[in-house]
Design a protein around this motif. Structure first.
Motif, PDB file in Angstrom:
ATOM      1  N   LEU A 143      38.993  38.536  46.584  1.00 11.09           N
ATOM      2  CA  LEU A 143      38.705  37.277  45.897  1.00 11.09           C
ATOM      3  C   LEU A 143      39.418  37.210  44.551  1.00 11.09           C
ATOM      4  CD1 LEU A 143      37.114  34.687  46.210  1.00 11.09           C
ATOM      5  CD2 LEU A 143      35.188  35.813  45.119  1.00 11.09           C
TER       6      LEU A 143
ATOM      7  N   HIS B  82      34.688  35.260  55.581  1.00  9.56           N
ATOM      8  CA  HIS B  82      33.512  34.852  54.793  1.00  9.56           C
ATOM      9  C   HIS B  82      33.435  33.339  54.638  1.00  9.56           C
ATOM     10  CE1 HIS B  82      33.041  39.056  53.930  1.00  9.56           C
ATOM     11  NE2 HIS B  82      34.272  39.098  53.448  1.00  9.56           N
ATOM     12  N   ALA B  83      34.572  32.718  54.416  1.00 15.36           N
ATOM     13  CA  ALA B  83      34.592  31.274  54.207  1.00 15.36           C
ATOM     14  C   ALA B  83      34.298  30.519  55.498  1.00 15.36           C
ATOM     15  CB  ALA B  83      35.940  30.847  53.639  1.00 15.36           C
TER      16      ALA B  83
ATOM     17  N   PHE C 297      32.550  31.084  42.388  1.00 19.01           N
ATOM     18  CA  PHE C 297      32.519  32.535  42.245  1.00 19.01           C
ATOM     19  C   PHE C 297      33.945  33.049  42.333  1.00 19.01           C
ATOM     20  CE2 PHE C 297      32.022  36.844  43.907  1.00 19.01           C
ATOM     21  CZ  PHE C 297      31.116  37.339  43.004  1.00 19.01           C
TER      22      PHE C 297
ATOM     23  N   LEU D 267      39.878  36.860  53.294  1.00 17.79           N
ATOM     24  CA  LEU D 267      38.710  36.082  52.863  1.00 17.79           C
ATOM     25  C   LEU D 267      38.257  35.047  53.882  1.00 17.79           C
ATOM     26  CD1 LEU D 267      39.781  35.432  49.178  1.00 17.79           C
ATOM     27  CD2 LEU D 267      37.930  36.924  49.946  1.00 17.79           C
TER      28      LEU D 267
ATOM     29  N   THR E 203      34.083  28.835  47.285  1.00 14.91           N
ATOM     30  CA  THR E 203      33.320  29.980  46.784  1.00 14.91           C
ATOM     31  C   THR E 203      32.214  29.580  45.815  1.00 14.91           C
ATOM     32  OG1 THR E 203      34.846  30.325  44.940  1.00 14.91           O
ATOM     33  CG2 THR E 203      35.346  31.477  46.993  1.00 14.91           C
ATOM     34  N   GLN E 204      31.995  28.277  45.660  1.00 13.19           N
ATOM     35  CA  GLN E 204      31.036  27.748  44.691  1.00 13.19           C
ATOM     36  C   GLN E 204      31.319  28.256  43.292  1.00 13.19           C
ATOM     37  OE1 GLN E 204      29.123  29.231  47.571  1.00 13.19           O
ATOM     38  NE2 GLN E 204      29.291  27.288  48.616  1.00 13.19           N
TER      39      GLN E 204
END
Length: 115
Positions: free
Chosen positions: A4, A51-52, A112, A48, A109-110
């Motif tokens: 990230l 997760h997304a 993050f 990533l 990621t809001q």
């Protein structure tokens, strides 16, 4: 967490490389840096994506479409810049698309790890 941060830092580097490549005199250096940065962004993005995809599959597809368009427009802008045919609208479109992609990434990621 490593992927990230790598993705975020490479995104910021890409914005800087695009701005300097499209406005400075040393196009070759900045365009090569941008191309190397694409590779790191694609690698970290693949890591990533798992997760997304679970959280926001539609937004991820929208981001992927914008990524492809942004890379294409930026490469087109670099080519036009090399031939001294670059217009200001193409310059700003390339930068705007990169910023949109970064914004979509932060939305995925809001905020993050920044917030």
């Amino acid at each position: 967490m490593f992927w990230l941060w790598l993705h975020l830092i490479c995104g910021v580097i890409l914005v800087v490389a695009a701005l300097l490549g499209l406005w400075s005199r040393n196009l070759q250096l900045w365009s090569m840096l941008a191309r190397m940065d694409y590779l790191f962004l694609l690698l970290s993005g693949v890591m990533l994506i798992v997760h997304a995809w679970q959280a926001h599959p539609v937004l991820l597809i929208v981001k992927l479409v914008f990524v492809i368009i942004a890379i294409g427009i930026l490469e087109m802008a670099f080519a036009k810049r090399r031939r001294n045919e670059l217009s200001n609208s193409t310059r700003w479109l390339a930068v705007l698309l990169i910023v949109i992609v970064l914004g979509l990434g932060l939305w995925l990621t809001q905020g993050f790890p920044l917030f």
